[in-house]
Scaffold this active site. Structure first.
Site, PDB file in Angstrom:
ATOM      1  N   ASN A 241       0.813  -1.204   0.000  1.00  0.00           N
ATOM      2  CA  ASN A 241       0.000   0.000   0.000  1.00  0.00           C
ATOM      3  C   ASN A 241       0.853   1.263   0.000  1.00  0.00           C
ATOM      4  O   ASN A 241       0.954   1.954  -1.015  1.00  0.00           O
ATOM      5  CB  ASN A 241      -0.955  -0.023   1.198  1.00  0.00           C
ATOM      6  CG  ASN A 241      -1.996   1.065   1.135  1.00  0.00           C
ATOM      7  OD1 ASN A 241      -1.881   2.009   0.370  1.00  0.00           O
ATOM      8  ND2 ASN A 241      -3.030   0.938   1.944  1.00  0.00           N
ATOM      9  N   ASP A 242       1.488   1.538   1.121  1.00  0.00           N
ATOM     10  CA  ASP A 242       2.211   2.806   1.239  1.00  0.00           C
ATOM     11  C   ASP A 242       3.342   2.945   0.219  1.00  0.00           C
ATOM     12  O   ASP A 242       3.640   4.049  -0.212  1.00  0.00           O
ATOM     13  CB  ASP A 242       2.765   2.957   2.661  1.00  0.00           C
ATOM     14  CG  ASP A 242       1.640   3.031   3.682  1.00  0.00           C
ATOM     15  OD1 ASP A 242       0.566   3.549   3.320  1.00  0.00           O
ATOM     16  OD2 ASP A 242       1.819   2.564   4.818  1.00  0.00           O
ATOM     17  N   VAL A 243       3.954   1.811  -0.170  1.00  0.00           N
ATOM     18  CA  VAL A 243       5.101   1.900  -1.085  1.00  0.00           C
ATOM     19  C   VAL A 243       4.678   2.194  -2.520  1.00  0.00           C
ATOM     20  O   VAL A 243       5.523   2.424  -3.378  1.00  0.00           O
ATOM     21  CB  VAL A 243       5.960   0.612  -1.059  1.00  0.00           C
ATOM     22  CG1 VAL A 243       6.572   0.430   0.316  1.00  0.00           C
ATOM     23  CG2 VAL A 243       5.167  -0.602  -1.464  1.00  0.00           C
TER      24      VAL A 243
END
Lengths: 103, 477
Positions: free
Chosen positions: B403-405
């Site tokens: 997600n965040d990456v």
């Protein structure tokens, strides 16, 4: 001032070790690939488990009737061993995954 | 003679630690390096147990207690380390680190008690003034650093396995700094002025250090935990070195300082891999801007779903597919089935590669370890820079529980807490299929614009289940 100089002179061996080890520590892991960051952290974690030697000395010196020292010492030995054994085994398991996959 | 052999044991121990760490930093020799250091540790421990003599020439006693403690620690440590799941390894490291810190703090407490053994009310402050200042200083240092490391590691452990949520209050950073100053000045006061209440103050410092350790880690976001663990790791190293000073023990000093220095550098390297500064990690804690970020994303909350069969068709007829694995893949233990999908697609003539973000998962290198376990070919794993060059020629990107990456906010939104972190530019590909369990935000607790873009389709479900269904679907095409 004189006290400080005397202190340095009295502990010069230790101070030399500290200074040299700081440079060695920085030098040897200078170019580690990011893939190995975690195993390296884990390995270093196991190495500082060397604190167990202090725990063993504390334990071995405690008088047989000094229960506080005995109990705290025993706790310290157990925790230190956990750090050493657990640390090396976890690191080994992590690195096992890299087996045969080297570049 | 015996003492000289012990000195030799310690020398061997120190050298193996240095060589072990050196080998650990190269992929080919890493595993051997770990064993080398372990062997050196065994020699140093055995030497201490059987050969140690104090100044008066007395050996150690209480062997029953020593061996009992070592036996318990070995069995528990071994079992815990063998049983722990791959996904839970970072928190295990944190826990073991905390044990080391606690061990250092306990040594300080016992030695302090030993030191003040002869104290009576009558002798008062004069008694403390007669104590060796250096010894007291080292004991205090070991106590403070060990306690902070212990308390901090336990919080980090709790955070990583989800038992403890982020917690912060206004002005916490100021409060922490004041607390730290208080601890340091109290310690200096004890060492320099030896007040009559030395014993009381000693335990106050102990308590305050524990509180500081807790508050120090509490506000730091879960995604930054590996960095914090690495930092606490180097703290414990320094605490161990204090023991080396106390007992004039060279192997403890070498090992401790070595880890302290290497650990500090490693912490900085980890921060660099995430393109953030250490100060940013420690002070600019994740989650502070949470309200702003989620508020902005809610307005564009339209996403489209894709069915399994559509995804299967899309993937089977693509030329080039890039798989972006994340923590979701690790949790679902879907690495084997992922490898199967990759082989199946390769048979159909599709070029499949993996794009590995350096901090995907819960620790740097997590995905490499996971995919290596499933026998994925090392050459198929692309590092971030290589992958970003190839996304523009990629037909389908399959994001598996990451997600965040892949959050474009890291590039576009200066208000986002992850702004400035390098990401995988999956938007450059023609289409993007995102597998997630639900629309819940990722670990940093922020919404992801990627999911709402027209090129992106969502494929909900547990990664393992979805991949199994995909494989079945592609086979039946």
């Amino acid at each position: 001032m004189e006290t400080i100089l005397n202190w340095i002179a009295a502990h010069q061996q230790m101070i030399y070790i500290v200074v040299l080890m700081i440079f060695v520590g920085i030098e040897i892991i200078g170019k580690v690939p990011s893939v190995l960051h975690t195993p390296l952290m884990s390995g270093a974690n196991a190495i500082h488990g060397v604190v167990i030697i202090g725990a063993i000395i504390v334990m071995g010196k405690a008088e047989a009737d000094n229960y506080l020292a005995l109990i705290l010492g025993l706790l310290a030995v157990i925790l230190g061993t956990l750090n050493v054994v657990g640390g090396f085994v976890v690191t080994d398991r992590m690195l096992e995954m890299f087996k045969g996959k080297k570049k | 003679m015996e003492l000289n052999i012990l000195t030799l044991c310690y020398l061997i121990g120190s050298i193996t630690f240095i060589i072990g760490l050196k080998m650990l930093s190269h992929p080919a020799s890493a595993r051997k390096g770990n064993l080398v250091a372990a062997a050196g540790m065994a020699i140093a421990i055995a030497g201490t147990i059987f050969l140690y003599k104090d100044e008066a020439g007395n050996g150690l006693h209480n062997y029953g207690w020593i061996f009992g403690g070592i036996a318990i620690g070995t069995i528990v440590g071994w079992m815990a380390a063998k049983k722990v799941k791959m996904t839970a390894m970072p928190e295990m490291v944190s826990l073991f680190n905390g044990m080391g810190g606690a061990c250092a703090a306990l040594i300080s407490i016992v030695e302090f008690n030993h030191l003040v053994h002869g104290y009576t009310v009558e002798t008062g402050a004069a008694f403390f003034a007669s104590l060796n200042g250096t010894t007291l200083l080292i004991i205090m240092l070991g106590l403070i650093i060990g306690s902070v490391s212990f308390a901090g590691s336990i919080i980090a452990w709790g955070k990583l396995n989800g038992k403890i949520k982020d917690f912060s209050f206004n002005g916490q950073h100021i409060f922490n700094i004041v607390l730290l100053l208080l601890i340091v000045s109290l310690a200096i006061y004890i060492v320099v002025f030896s007040p009559a209440q030395t014993i009381l103050f000693f335990y106050v410092v102990f308590l305050l250090s524990l509180i500081y350790g807790v508050l120090f880690v509490f506000p730091i976001g879960g995604a930054d935990m590996p960095v914090v663990i690495s930092l606490l790791n180097s703290f414990t190293g320094v605490a161990a070195a204090c023991g080396g000073f106390l007992y004039d023990n060279k192997v403890m000093l070498t090992g401790g300082i070595l880890v302290g220095a290497a650990g500090t550098l490693l912490t900085i390297l980890m921060c660099k891999a995430m393109n953030r500064s250490l100060k940013n990690v420690l002070i600019g804690s994740f989650g502070g801007n949470k309200a702003v970020a989620t508020g902005a994303a809610k307005e564009q909350g339209l996403y489209k779903e894709i069915t399994l069969s559509d995804s299967a068709v899309l993937m089977a007829y693509a030329n080039k597919i890039m798989i972006v694995p994340g923590y979701g893949l690790a949790v679902a233990q879907a690495q084997h089935i992922c490898h199967e999908l990759e082989k199946l697609l390769a048979e159909k003539g599709v070029e499949v590669k993996y794009a590995i973000h350096p901090v995907a998962g819960r620790m740097p290198g997590h995905m490499n370890v996971l995919l290596a376990e499933a026998d994925v070919n090392y050459e198929k794993l692309l590092e971030m820079e290589q992958a970003n060059d190839e996304f523009s020629t990629t037909d389908v990107v399959l994001v598996l529980g990451a997600n965040d990456v892949v959050n474009p906010a890291a590039k576009k939104d200066p208000a986002s807490p992850i702004y400035g972190m390098p990401i995988l530019d999956v938007e450059l590909a023609k289409t993007c299929i995102v597998n997630k369990r639900s629309m819940k935000p990722g670990y940093a607790g922020i919404e992801n614009d990627l999911f709402f873009q027209p090129k992106t389709s969502m494929l909900f479900g547990d990664a393992k289940k979805v991949l199994q269904d995909l494989v079945a679907e592609i086979k039946s095409l």
